[in-house]
Write a protein that holds these residues in place. Sequence first.
Motif, PDB file in Angstrom:
ATOM      1  N   GLN A   1      22.870  48.442 -42.606  1.00 40.94           N
ATOM      2  CA  GLN A   1      23.162  50.017 -42.541  1.00 40.94           C
ATOM      3  C   GLN A   1      22.832  50.348 -41.264  1.00 40.94           C
ATOM      4  O   GLN A   1      21.525  50.192 -40.925  1.00 40.94           O
ATOM      5  CB  GLN A   1      22.301  50.664 -43.508  1.00 40.94           C
ATOM      6  CG  GLN A   1      22.398  50.053 -44.994  1.00 40.94           C
ATOM      7  CD  GLN A   1      21.716  50.873 -45.985  1.00 40.94           C
ATOM      8  OE1 GLN A   1      20.481  51.290 -46.013  1.00 40.94           O
ATOM      9  NE2 GLN A   1      22.335  51.369 -47.159  1.00 40.94           N
ATOM     10  N   LYS A   2      23.768  50.831 -40.497  1.00 44.19           N
ATOM     11  CA  LYS A   2      23.375  51.386 -38.952  1.00 44.19           C
ATOM     12  C   LYS A   2      23.445  52.888 -39.346  1.00 44.19           C
ATOM     13  O   LYS A   2      24.284  53.567 -39.716  1.00 44.19           O
ATOM     14  CB  LYS A   2      24.529  50.842 -38.211  1.00 44.19           C
ATOM     15  CG  LYS A   2      24.401  51.311 -36.637  1.00 44.19           C
ATOM     16  CD  LYS A   2      25.398  52.435 -36.461  1.00 44.19           C
ATOM     17  CE  LYS A   2      24.901  52.993 -35.037  1.00 44.19           C
ATOM     18  NZ  LYS A   2      25.890  54.353 -34.827  1.00 44.19           N
ATOM     19  N   PHE A   3      22.475  53.410 -38.549  1.00 45.08           N
ATOM     20  CA  PHE A   3      22.299  54.842 -38.283  1.00 45.08           C
ATOM     21  C   PHE A   3      22.179  55.255 -37.201  1.00 45.08           C
ATOM     22  O   PHE A   3      21.788  54.872 -35.968  1.00 45.08           O
ATOM     23  CB  PHE A   3      21.071  55.468 -38.921  1.00 45.08           C
ATOM     24  CG  PHE A   3      20.898  55.135 -40.611  1.00 45.08           C
ATOM     25  CD1 PHE A   3      21.314  56.081 -41.534  1.00 45.08           C
ATOM     26  CD2 PHE A   3      20.510  53.873 -41.213  1.00 45.08           C
ATOM     27  CE1 PHE A   3      21.331  55.622 -42.785  1.00 45.08           C
ATOM     28  CE2 PHE A   3      20.444  53.551 -42.559  1.00 45.08           C
ATOM     29  CZ  PHE A   3      20.801  54.569 -43.524  1.00 45.08           C
TER      30      PHE A   3
ATOM     31  N   ARG B   1      27.304  52.860 -23.825  1.00 43.85           N
ATOM     32  CA  ARG B   1      27.098  54.130 -24.849  1.00 43.85           C
ATOM     33  C   ARG B   1      28.010  53.868 -26.262  1.00 43.85           C
ATOM     34  O   ARG B   1      28.961  53.264 -26.292  1.00 43.85           O
ATOM     35  CB  ARG B   1      27.712  55.370 -24.000  1.00 43.85           C
ATOM     36  CG  ARG B   1      26.887  55.538 -22.971  1.00 43.85           C
ATOM     37  CD  ARG B   1      25.271  55.693 -22.822  1.00 43.85           C
ATOM     38  NE  ARG B   1      24.849  56.730 -23.804  1.00 43.85           N
ATOM     39  CZ  ARG B   1      24.475  57.642 -23.786  1.00 43.85           C
ATOM     40  NH1 ARG B   1      24.672  58.298 -22.681  1.00 43.85           N
ATOM     41  NH2 ARG B   1      24.131  58.504 -24.673  1.00 43.85           N
ATOM     42  N   GLY B   2      27.132  54.236 -27.248  1.00 40.22           N
ATOM     43  CA  GLY B   2      27.675  54.076 -28.634  1.00 40.22           C
ATOM     44  C   GLY B   2      27.711  52.489 -29.181  1.00 40.22           C
ATOM     45  O   GLY B   2      27.916  52.218 -30.147  1.00 40.22           O
ATOM     46  N   GLY B   3      26.691  51.687 -28.532  1.00 41.76           N
ATOM     47  CA  GLY B   3      26.505  50.286 -28.519  1.00 41.76           C
ATOM     48  C   GLY B   3      25.719  50.076 -29.828  1.00 41.76           C
ATOM     49  O   GLY B   3      25.844  48.683 -29.954  1.00 41.76           O
ATOM     50  N   SER B   4      25.271  50.717 -30.305  1.00 41.11           N
ATOM     51  CA  SER B   4      24.235  50.435 -31.776  1.00 41.11           C
ATOM     52  C   SER B   4      25.447  50.149 -32.677  1.00 41.11           C
ATOM     53  O   SER B   4      25.321  49.257 -33.779  1.00 41.11           O
ATOM     54  CB  SER B   4      23.706  51.595 -32.134  1.00 41.11           C
ATOM     55  OG  SER B   4      22.603  51.869 -31.323  1.00 41.11           O
ATOM     56  N   ASP B   5      26.745  50.787 -32.639  1.00 38.90           N
ATOM     57  CA  ASP B   5      27.825  50.298 -33.599  1.00 38.90           C
ATOM     58  C   ASP B   5      27.771  48.809 -33.450  1.00 38.90           C
ATOM     59  O   ASP B   5      28.006  48.172 -34.425  1.00 38.90           O
ATOM     60  CB  ASP B   5      29.008  51.056 -33.184  1.00 38.90           C
ATOM     61  CG  ASP B   5      28.897  52.419 -33.598  1.00 38.90           C
ATOM     62  OD1 ASP B   5      28.057  53.028 -34.368  1.00 38.90           O
ATOM     63  OD2 ASP B   5      29.698  53.360 -32.710  1.00 38.90           O
ATOM     64  N   THR B   6      28.174  48.524 -32.261  1.00 40.35           N
ATOM     65  CA  THR B   6      28.230  47.070 -32.042  1.00 40.35           C
ATOM     66  C   THR B   6      27.122  46.050 -32.404  1.00 40.35           C
ATOM     67  O   THR B   6      27.278  45.078 -33.052  1.00 40.35           O
ATOM     68  CB  THR B   6      28.738  46.794 -30.473  1.00 40.35           C
ATOM     69  OG1 THR B   6      29.775  47.532 -30.148  1.00 40.35           O
ATOM     70  CG2 THR B   6      28.956  45.255 -30.223  1.00 40.35           C
TER      71      THR B   6
ATOM     72  N   ALA C   1      38.088  57.843 -29.737  1.00 43.33           N
ATOM     73  CA  ALA C   1      37.435  58.419 -31.026  1.00 43.33           C
ATOM     74  C   ALA C   1      35.925  57.693 -31.099  1.00 43.33           C
ATOM     75  O   ALA C   1      36.045  56.676 -31.434  1.00 43.33           O
ATOM     76  CB  ALA C   1      38.337  57.859 -32.114  1.00 43.33           C
ATOM     77  N   LYS C   2      34.825  58.207 -30.720  1.00 43.91           N
ATOM     78  CA  LYS C   2      33.888  57.689 -30.448  1.00 43.91           C
ATOM     79  C   LYS C   2      32.917  57.395 -31.671  1.00 43.91           C
ATOM     80  O   LYS C   2      32.047  57.016 -31.712  1.00 43.91           O
ATOM     81  CB  LYS C   2      32.720  58.362 -29.363  1.00 43.91           C
ATOM     82  CG  LYS C   2      32.355  59.788 -29.956  1.00 43.91           C
ATOM     83  CD  LYS C   2      31.236  60.352 -29.289  1.00 43.91           C
ATOM     84  CE  LYS C   2      30.701  61.585 -29.696  1.00 43.91           C
ATOM     85  NZ  LYS C   2      29.403  62.049 -29.229  1.00 43.91           N
ATOM     86  N   VAL C   3      33.633  57.442 -32.891  1.00 45.18           N
ATOM     87  CA  VAL C   3      33.157  57.248 -34.059  1.00 45.18           C
ATOM     88  C   VAL C   3      32.493  55.920 -34.122  1.00 45.18           C
ATOM     89  O   VAL C   3      31.520  55.547 -34.941  1.00 45.18           O
ATOM     90  CB  VAL C   3      33.563  57.813 -35.307  1.00 45.18           C
ATOM     91  CG1 VAL C   3      35.139  57.210 -35.334  1.00 45.18           C
ATOM     92  CG2 VAL C   3      32.958  57.999 -36.627  1.00 45.18           C
TER      93      VAL C   3
END
Length: 409
Positions: free
Chosen positions: A5-7, A152-157, A210-212
């Motif tokens: 689970q990524k928050f 930026r946004g790297g936690s998704d990865t 789309a940075k989602v």
Amino acid sequence: MLVVQKFGGTSVGSVERIREVARRCIATQKAGNDVVVIVSAMSGETNRLLGLAKQVNDDPPPEYERELDVIAATGEQVTVGLVSLAIQKAGGQAQSFLGSQVRIVTDSAFTRARIQSIDGQKIHDALKQGKIAVVAGFQGTDADGNITTLGRGGSDTSGVAIAAALKADVCEIYTDVDGVYTSDPNVVPSARKIDRISYEEMLELASLGAKVLQIRSVEFGMKYGVKIHVRSSFNNNEGTWVVPEEKQMESVLVSGVAADKNEAKVTLIGVPDKPGTAAKIFQPLSGASIVVDMIIQNISEAGRTDLTFTVPRADLKRTVELIRRALPDMAEQGIKTDDNIAKVSVVGVGMRSHAGVALRTFEILAEEGINILMISTSEIKISVVVEAKYAELAVRVLHDGFGLGKAPA
Ligand code: ADP
Ligand code: ASP
Ligand code: MG
């Protein structure tokens, strides 16, 4: 099941939100699953940290980008500790891990590093002890032990890569919207949630603004077949599943519209039209990990050509420096830049089997009097560069022009 689970930042943006995350992880564990949690920095924190760095040194040379990562990575260090404490307080057991502690090894491209390997052993050990493993997103270490960040946004990865490494059954990406929409729901009020989207389409949407989901996360998902479920941390609604392409997806001509305001345009006027010139220009950019996006070349006069391309806005200054070095004979006024642009794109696997989407895109923009500065197409997307001030308008008219909007209530 093993559930990752990524928050994201908003989902851990306050003490109350962090308690909420702890409750959700414990509930998932109580339902009989092993749970690994990846967290971002609290919302606004990464911006605050990088803002501090900028105040001290607004233009560090490349060899000092290392320090930016040392600073930025602390945001996630705080949240893993807080989430772990919150889980304990709520009656569960947890252990926090930094990127270095689970050996998330990356290359040394500071501020935009790529993951090379992950050693899941410590996480497995924690799970075996009945703990929830709480891992810092966005960060890793290179082979020399330097702290790196993934862009930026790297936690998704981080989330998807860890899910792949652990062979998790699902990677849930918890965010502040209910899933992936036909366009940014915060910009286009009529945007609809998509129930299932193909990796290919998601890859395009992500790379087009789309940075989602960070683009690298979708690449990992696709490569390792990670089941990604993008959903809201504010409710229990079913979100969007990112899955391999399905037959009926082709019946939808356009699945989404995205805008990217983070690029800048560079035009080189009258460069020599001979073999090797383009390589000479783009080689140093690639060497500096600058991602060149759209490229257009036009013969301007005999033996000369104009070359226009886009790069991330943050890399514009460096791009110009590198080009001056690569083409020392180029006149000062031969390099023109414009960072007042936006790239607007329509995406859909249905385009593969339908003609006329490009034409329709141009017509819709023309009807609004929006001038197109650059065009590029692939099998499943059409991108146009327009003046930045038209970005939102272009997205809205294309979205509704292709019938993506929900019917008015
Ligand atoms: P997090 O902090 O959870 O990682 P982000 O801010 O990175 O969240 O990403 C979520 C945001 O992405 C949404 O709030 C929304 O404004 C934006 N967004 C852009 N395009 C889309 C889209 N097509 N579908 C959903 N959200 C989108
Ligand atoms: N905290 C990092 C950022 O703001 C990583 C992330 O949130 O995914 O970019
Ligand atoms: Mg994000």
